[in-house]
Design a protein around this motif. Structure first.
Motif, PDB file in Angstrom:
ATOM      1  N   PRO A 111      17.123  24.702  44.425  1.00 41.08           N
ATOM      2  CA  PRO A 111      17.564  23.953  43.255  1.00 41.08           C
ATOM      3  C   PRO A 111      17.635  24.795  41.994  1.00 41.08           C
ATOM      4  CG  PRO A 111      15.952  22.703  44.519  1.00 41.08           C
ATOM      5  CD  PRO A 111      15.995  24.068  45.107  1.00 41.08           C
ATOM      6  N   GLY A 112      16.655  25.710  41.814  1.00 43.86           N
ATOM      7  CA  GLY A 112      16.679  26.532  40.613  1.00 43.86           C
ATOM      8  C   GLY A 112      17.914  27.407  40.553  1.00 43.86           C
ATOM      9  N   ALA A 113      18.284  27.982  41.693  1.00 41.04           N
ATOM     10  CA  ALA A 113      19.467  28.849  41.729  1.00 41.04           C
ATOM     11  C   ALA A 113      20.718  28.049  41.448  1.00 41.04           C
ATOM     12  CB  ALA A 113      19.569  29.538  43.086  1.00 41.04           C
ATOM     13  N   ARG A 114      20.779  26.806  41.928  1.00 41.47           N
ATOM     14  CA  ARG A 114      21.960  25.986  41.668  1.00 41.47           C
ATOM     15  C   ARG A 114      22.111  25.750  40.177  1.00 41.47           C
ATOM     16  NH1 ARG A 114      20.533  23.138  46.340  1.00 41.47           N
ATOM     17  NH2 ARG A 114      19.652  21.416  45.140  1.00 41.47           N
ATOM     18  N   ALA A 115      20.987  25.516  39.479  1.00 46.30           N
ATOM     19  CA  ALA A 115      21.061  25.314  38.029  1.00 46.30           C
ATOM     20  C   ALA A 115      21.595  26.575  37.351  1.00 46.30           C
ATOM     21  CB  ALA A 115      19.689  24.954  37.469  1.00 46.30           C
ATOM     22  N   ARG A 116      21.178  27.757  37.855  1.00 42.54           N
ATOM     23  CA  ARG A 116      21.570  29.007  37.227  1.00 42.54           C
ATOM     24  C   ARG A 116      23.025  29.381  37.535  1.00 42.54           C
ATOM     25  NH1 ARG A 116      17.661  31.939  35.043  1.00 42.54           N
ATOM     26  NH2 ARG A 116      18.785  33.891  35.332  1.00 42.54           N
ATOM     27  N   SER A 117      23.626  28.799  38.581  1.00 43.89           N
ATOM     28  CA  SER A 117      25.006  29.137  38.902  1.00 43.89           C
ATOM     29  C   SER A 117      25.991  28.095  38.367  1.00 43.89           C
ATOM     30  CB  SER A 117      25.185  29.280  40.418  1.00 43.89           C
ATOM     31  OG  SER A 117      24.905  28.052  41.065  1.00 43.89           O
ATOM     32  N   ARG A 118      25.566  27.373  37.365  1.00 43.76           N
ATOM     33  CA  ARG A 118      26.403  26.332  36.789  1.00 43.76           C
ATOM     34  C   ARG A 118      27.608  26.931  36.058  1.00 43.76           C
ATOM     35  NH1 ARG A 118      23.963  21.611  32.838  1.00 43.76           N
ATOM     36  NH2 ARG A 118      25.552  20.050  33.283  1.00 43.76           N
ATOM     37  N   LEU A 119      28.712  26.210  36.103  1.00 44.65           N
ATOM     38  CA  LEU A 119      29.904  26.586  35.355  1.00 44.65           C
ATOM     39  C   LEU A 119      29.881  25.887  34.003  1.00 44.65           C
ATOM     40  CD1 LEU A 119      32.712  27.844  35.020  1.00 44.65           C
ATOM     41  CD2 LEU A 119      33.652  25.841  36.189  1.00 44.65           C
ATOM     42  N   THR A 120      29.979  26.664  32.924  1.00 46.07           N
ATOM     43  CA  THR A 120      30.022  26.114  31.572  1.00 46.07           C
ATOM     44  C   THR A 120      31.361  26.452  30.938  1.00 46.07           C
ATOM     45  OG1 THR A 120      27.622  26.309  31.282  1.00 46.07           O
ATOM     46  CG2 THR A 120      28.954  26.142  29.283  1.00 46.07           C
ATOM     47  N   VAL A 121      31.959  25.478  30.295  1.00 45.86           N
ATOM     48  CA  VAL A 121      33.230  25.657  29.602  1.00 45.86           C
ATOM     49  C   VAL A 121      32.978  25.556  28.102  1.00 45.86           C
ATOM     50  CG1 VAL A 121      35.540  24.724  29.213  1.00 45.86           C
ATOM     51  CG2 VAL A 121      34.557  24.704  31.516  1.00 45.86           C
ATOM     52  N   LEU A 122      33.319  26.598  27.364  1.00 44.50           N
ATOM     53  CA  LEU A 122      33.169  26.598  25.908  1.00 44.50           C
ATOM     54  C   LEU A 122      34.528  26.425  25.260  1.00 44.50           C
ATOM     55  CD1 LEU A 122      31.290  27.081  23.411  1.00 44.50           C
ATOM     56  CD2 LEU A 122      32.035  29.467  23.517  1.00 44.50           C
ATOM     57  N   SER A 123      34.605  25.498  24.330  1.00 46.57           N
ATOM     58  CA  SER A 123      35.844  25.273  23.607  1.00 46.57           C
ATOM     59  C   SER A 123      35.507  25.025  22.145  1.00 46.57           C
ATOM     60  CB  SER A 123      36.607  24.079  24.192  1.00 46.57           C
ATOM     61  OG  SER A 123      37.917  24.011  23.666  1.00 46.57           O
ATOM     62  N   GLY A 124      36.497  25.130  21.302  1.00 46.18           N
ATOM     63  CA  GLY A 124      36.293  24.903  19.877  1.00 46.18           C
ATOM     64  C   GLY A 124      37.538  25.307  19.117  1.00 46.18           C
ATOM     65  N   PRO A 125      37.672  24.848  17.893  1.00 49.25           N
ATOM     66  CA  PRO A 125      38.885  25.130  17.119  1.00 49.25           C
ATOM     67  C   PRO A 125      39.024  26.596  16.750  1.00 49.25           C
ATOM     68  CG  PRO A 125      37.231  24.080  15.740  1.00 49.25           C
ATOM     69  CD  PRO A 125      36.720  24.010  17.145  1.00 49.25           C
ATOM     70  N   SER A 126      40.244  27.013  16.509  1.00 49.33           N
ATOM     71  CA  SER A 126      40.520  28.365  16.039  1.00 49.33           C
ATOM     72  C   SER A 126      39.764  28.604  14.734  1.00 49.33           C
ATOM     73  CB  SER A 126      42.021  28.525  15.809  1.00 49.33           C
ATOM     74  OG  SER A 126      42.322  29.796  15.303  1.00 49.33           O
ATOM     75  N   GLY A 127      39.133  29.783  14.627  1.00 48.45           N
ATOM     76  CA  GLY A 127      38.417  30.124  13.412  1.00 48.45           C
ATOM     77  C   GLY A 127      36.958  29.730  13.397  1.00 48.45           C
ATOM     78  N   VAL A 128      36.487  29.081  14.474  1.00 48.28           N
ATOM     79  CA  VAL A 128      35.096  28.616  14.480  1.00 48.28           C
ATOM     80  C   VAL A 128      34.118  29.744  14.798  1.00 48.28           C
ATOM     81  CG1 VAL A 128      34.863  27.960  16.910  1.00 48.28           C
ATOM     82  CG2 VAL A 128      33.688  26.610  15.138  1.00 48.28           C
ATOM     83  N   GLY A 129      34.629  30.869  15.282  1.00 48.78           N
ATOM     84  CA  GLY A 129      33.758  32.008  15.552  1.00 48.78           C
ATOM     85  C   GLY A 129      33.409  32.201  17.011  1.00 48.78           C
ATOM     86  N   LYS A 130      34.282  31.752  17.910  1.00 50.86           N
ATOM     87  CA  LYS A 130      33.982  31.874  19.339  1.00 50.86           C
ATOM     88  C   LYS A 130      33.801  33.329  19.757  1.00 50.86           C
ATOM     89  CE  LYS A 130      37.616  29.444  20.690  1.00 50.86           C
ATOM     90  NZ  LYS A 130      38.129  28.900  19.412  1.00 50.86           N
ATOM     91  N   SER A 131      34.657  34.225  19.281  1.00 50.93           N
ATOM     92  CA  SER A 131      34.566  35.636  19.671  1.00 50.93           C
ATOM     93  C   SER A 131      33.236  36.245  19.240  1.00 50.93           C
ATOM     94  CB  SER A 131      35.729  36.432  19.067  1.00 50.93           C
ATOM     95  OG  SER A 131      36.970  35.993  19.592  1.00 50.93           O
ATOM     96  N   SER A 132      32.796  35.949  18.030  1.00 53.47           N
ATOM     97  CA  SER A 132      31.538  36.503  17.532  1.00 53.47           C
ATOM     98  C   SER A 132      30.353  35.967  18.321  1.00 53.47           C
ATOM     99  CB  SER A 132      31.368  36.170  16.042  1.00 53.47           C
ATOM    100  OG  SER A 132      32.391  36.763  15.272  1.00 53.47           O
ATOM    101  N   VAL A 133      30.358  34.663  18.604  1.00 52.45           N
ATOM    102  CA  VAL A 133      29.260  34.063  19.362  1.00 52.45           C
ATOM    103  C   VAL A 133      29.224  34.616  20.778  1.00 52.45           C
ATOM    104  CG1 VAL A 133      28.394  31.894  20.354  1.00 52.45           C
ATOM    105  CG2 VAL A 133      29.136  31.977  17.965  1.00 52.45           C
ATOM    106  N   LEU A 134      30.385  34.779  21.398  1.00 51.15           N
ATOM    107  CA  LEU A 134      30.422  35.304  22.763  1.00 51.15           C
ATOM    108  C   LEU A 134      29.994  36.767  22.811  1.00 51.15           C
ATOM    109  CD1 LEU A 134      33.635  33.635  24.207  1.00 51.15           C
ATOM    110  CD2 LEU A 134      31.253  33.058  24.670  1.00 51.15           C
ATOM    111  N   ALA A 135      30.339  37.542  21.794  1.00 50.89           N
ATOM    112  CA  ALA A 135      29.898  38.939  21.757  1.00 50.89           C
ATOM    113  C   ALA A 135      28.368  39.008  21.697  1.00 50.89           C
ATOM    114  CB  ALA A 135      30.508  39.655  20.559  1.00 50.89           C
ATOM    115  N   GLU A 136      27.770  38.140  20.895  1.00 50.27           N
ATOM    116  CA  GLU A 136      26.312  38.094  20.811  1.00 50.27           C
ATOM    117  C   GLU A 136      25.706  37.565  22.104  1.00 50.27           C
ATOM    118  OE1 GLU A 136      22.374  38.249  19.443  1.00 50.27           O
ATOM    119  OE2 GLU A 136      24.198  39.278  18.800  1.00 50.27           O
ATOM    120  N   LEU A 137      26.382  36.607  22.735  1.00 52.95           N
ATOM    121  CA  LEU A 137      25.891  36.067  24.001  1.00 52.95           C
ATOM    122  C   LEU A 137      25.896  37.141  25.089  1.00 52.95           C
ATOM    123  CD1 LEU A 137      24.917  33.589  25.570  1.00 52.95           C
ATOM    124  CD2 LEU A 137      27.293  33.041  26.056  1.00 52.95           C
TER     125      LEU A 137
END
Length: 200
Positions: free
Chosen positions: A9-35
């Motif tokens: 079960p723990g591994a299943r939680a860790r292999s989850r698919l996450t979708v990130l979305s948000g408006p242009s200009g919200v800083g997705k590139s900067s947040v993903l670089a830090e992530l």
């Protein structure tokens, strides 16, 4: 329910698919670089796009840059998990790398627009949808108008689209406010990786 990897079960939680979305200009590139810095074990999907590279963008790292004909061929061959048109350009997520990462037990993150997020939710209901939001509407307007790289008509169109995207917040499982890049990335990483396995 088994995820097909034979993991617990723990591994299943860790292999989850996450979708990130948000408006242009919200800083997705900067947040993903830090992530990327905070979570080196996360699989980051590299989208395909027909738009031209911006200064500093590297093919195969930021996007796979293709022409319209090649993009249409990928759609026809079922090679994309989702695809959408945004601001006059086409974007899509290659299916095979995502499925391979999930099968290997790695948490996977897609950064895509609202249309694509809805397609992923329809195809993979277990996917987690996360919206990256600005601290305020005025803050988003300042970020977009402060770029100085696009004409006012393009900015106005992006703002109109941003209003529609932010209005879709109820469709998302989680909202992360990008008031501080490091904090937003840390919160997003917690959501992507999920709870730590219980080893007791």
């Amino acid at each position: 329910m088994s995820d097909g990897t034979g993991a617990g079960p723990g591994a299943r939680a860790r292999s989850r698919l996450t979708v990130l979305s948000g408006p242009s200009g919200v800083g997705k590139s900067s947040v993903l670089a830090e992530l990327r810095r905070q979570g080196p074990d996360v699989h980051f999907s590299v989208s395909v796009t027909t738009r031209k590279p911006r200064p500093g963008e590297v093919d195969g790292v930021h996007y796979h840059f293709v022409d319209a004909g090649e993009f249409r061929k990928m759609v026809a061959n079922g090679e994309l998990l989702e695809h959408a048109e945004f601001a006059g350009n086409c974007y899509g997520t290659p299916r095979e790398p995502v499925e391979r990462a999930l099968a290997a037990g790695r948490p996977s993150l897609l950064e895509i627009e609202l249309q694509g997020a809805r397609q992923v939710r329809a195809a993979m209901p277990e996917a987690q949808l996360v919206m990256l939001a600005p601290p305020s509407w005025d803050d988003l307007v300042r970020r977009l108008t402060g770029r100085g790289t696009e004409d006012p008509a393009v900015v106005a169109r992006r703002l109109a689209i941003a209003r529609e995207e932010l209005a879709a917040e109820p469709e998302f499982d989680e909202v992360v406010v990008n008031a501080d890049v490091r904090s937003a990335a840390a919160r997003l990483l917690d959501l992507v990786v999920g709870p730590a396995p219980d080893v007791r």
